[in-house]
Design an enzyme around this catalytic site. Sequence first.
Site, PDB file in Angstrom:
ATOM      1  N   ASP A   1       0.808  -1.127  -0.031  1.00 35.47           N
ATOM      2  CA  ASP A   1       0.069   0.105   0.269  1.00 35.47           C
ATOM      3  C   ASP A   1       0.876   1.126   0.072  1.00 35.47           C
ATOM      4  O   ASP A   1       2.205   1.147  -0.050  1.00 35.47           O
ATOM      5  CB  ASP A   1      -0.864  -0.126   1.261  1.00 35.47           C
TER       6      ASP A   1
ATOM      7  N   ASP B   1      -0.519   5.120   0.810  1.00 32.73           N
ATOM      8  CA  ASP B   1      -0.689   6.236   2.022  1.00 32.73           C
ATOM      9  C   ASP B   1      -0.843   5.330   3.400  1.00 32.73           C
ATOM     10  O   ASP B   1      -1.343   4.364   3.647  1.00 32.73           O
ATOM     11  CB  ASP B   1      -2.261   6.700   1.651  1.00 32.73           C
TER      12      ASP B   1
END
Length: 497
Positions: free
Chosen positions: A18, A20
Site C-alpha cells: 500500500d 498512504d
Amino acid sequence: MPYPETLDAKPKIIFFTDFDGTITLKDNNLGFGEQLRKKGNLDTLNGKITFRYVPLALALGTPLSDSNLRRRDSFWEMMESVKTPFPECIKLLCENIKLDPYFKDFYQWSRNNKVPVIVLSSGMTPIIRSLLVHLLGQEAEEIEIVSNEVVDKAGKTKDQEDGWQLKYHDDSGYGHDKSLTIRPYAKHFADRPNDPRPTMLYAGDGVSDLSAARETDLLFAKKGHDLITYCEREGIPFTVFEDWRSILATTIEIFEGKTDLEQIAAEGAQKAQDDKQYYTLRRAPLISYTRTTGHKIPAIENLGVAKDHDAIDFTDNDINSLSNFPLSPRLHTLLLGRNRVNSIQPTISKSIPNLTTLILTSNNIAELADVDALRHFPRLIHLSLLENPVTRKEVKDAERSKATELFGTVKEPSALASKIMGIKSRTFDIPGASATGTHGAQPGDKNYRVKLTEKEKKRVEVLIRNAKSLEEIARLEKELNEGRIPGGGGGDEMMED
C-alpha cells in the site's frame, strides 16, 4: 514492470505494498481530515458502507452521473469534497507528505537483489508517482504503480477549481480491488507447478488492503491500525510492523532462508495480542496499574513500600532476574518485555501466587531449566517467551528419551536431577527467610547472604584473597548480597585448595 514481465527475472520475492500511511508516515487525508477518515474506515470494516462509490445505477442501467442514485461511499465523499485544482493538490502534498525514513533503504536493497516492489493503492497514480519521485529521486520511476486515475470533469479541466474527479480502477466495492492484481501471479504458478514460486509479501495499514490480505503469503500489518483487527477476525497470517526497518530485516531473513513464514506469523499474532493486552491494561479504570518503562532499572526492588497492584509494567529496562517480590497476592500481570532477564527465583510463586499473565518477550532466557519455577504458578495462563534464546531450541524424540533416562520425571527425579536442582536452589536459599518472602533477610539487606557449602566458602575466600582492587572485592560482596555465587565460586572446575 507489469505482470507477466515481472517474472522474467525469476525473483525470489515479490513485494506488494500500500502507499498512504504505509510507505508514507501518514495517510494524506486529502479532503476529509484524520478523524473523518478514521470513521469511514471503521464503518467500512464493520460492513456499514463500502470503501468506494458503488452506484445503484450499475444495476438499474442509469448513467453514472445520476448522483441521486449513489450509495454512501467513504472514499468518493472524501475526494468530492476537494475543490482545489489538481496540480495544486500535488504541489501541496509534495510539500507536506513525508516518507517512512527506512523505505529508501528497503527500496535500495530490493533493487540490488532484484526484488520487484509493486505499489497497490486506492489513491491516485499521478499523486503517488509525483510523491515517490519527489522523495526518492528519478529511480522511483521504476516502481510499478497500480492505482486509480484522475480525469477531467465534464466541461472542465484538472487545472481548474473543482475540475477533476476520480476514475476507479475497477467496479469492485473497493474502487481498486488489489487482489485482482495479485491473483494472476498465484494462478501463473498454480498452472506451472514445476516452476520455482516466489514468496509474495504485502504491507498495508487500512481497509483498502482487506482484499489483498488474503492473497499473499504473509502480510505486514501496521501496528495500531484497522487491518490488524480484520486479520485477527478472519484468521489471516500477518506480522506487525512499526516502520520499514523491521520490514527490511524480516524480508532479508526470508530472502536468505533464515526463517519461515509460519514462525513469523505466529510471532506476529502474539505481538498483536501483547500490544492489545497492554493497552487494555492502560484503559481499565478499576485496575491498579504501575508503569516503570524505559528507565534502565537493573533490578526489581523496594516494591514492599508501594501499594498493592494488579499489574506492573517493567518493559524496556535492564532487569536481569525475576526475583525480589514481597508477598503480593493481588498482582496478576507482569510485563517485562525487552529486558535482560536470564533467571527466575525458584520460590517466586510464593510471593505472587495469583499471577496469570507473564510477558518475557525479548529477554535472555536461554535454558528450559531457567523457567522451571513457572510450573509452580497454579493460575498462569498467558506466557510469552518470544525472542528469547530458549525458543530457538528444538527437543528431538531421541533427546527427550535420553533426558528421561538421565533425569527421570518430575515426580521421580533421578539422583543426578536431584543434585542439579539442589545446586541451583542454593542461589536463592536465604537463611531466616519465611515461606511468604515477607520476613527475614531480603536481597539488598546487610544480613542477606547466600548459603554456601564449606567447599564453596573456601573457593570464595580464594577469590577474595586474589582480588586486585577494592572494586573487585565490592563486586564479590554485591554478588553474595544479591543471592548469587560469584563467578568461579560454584563450579567443579575451580582450582583445588
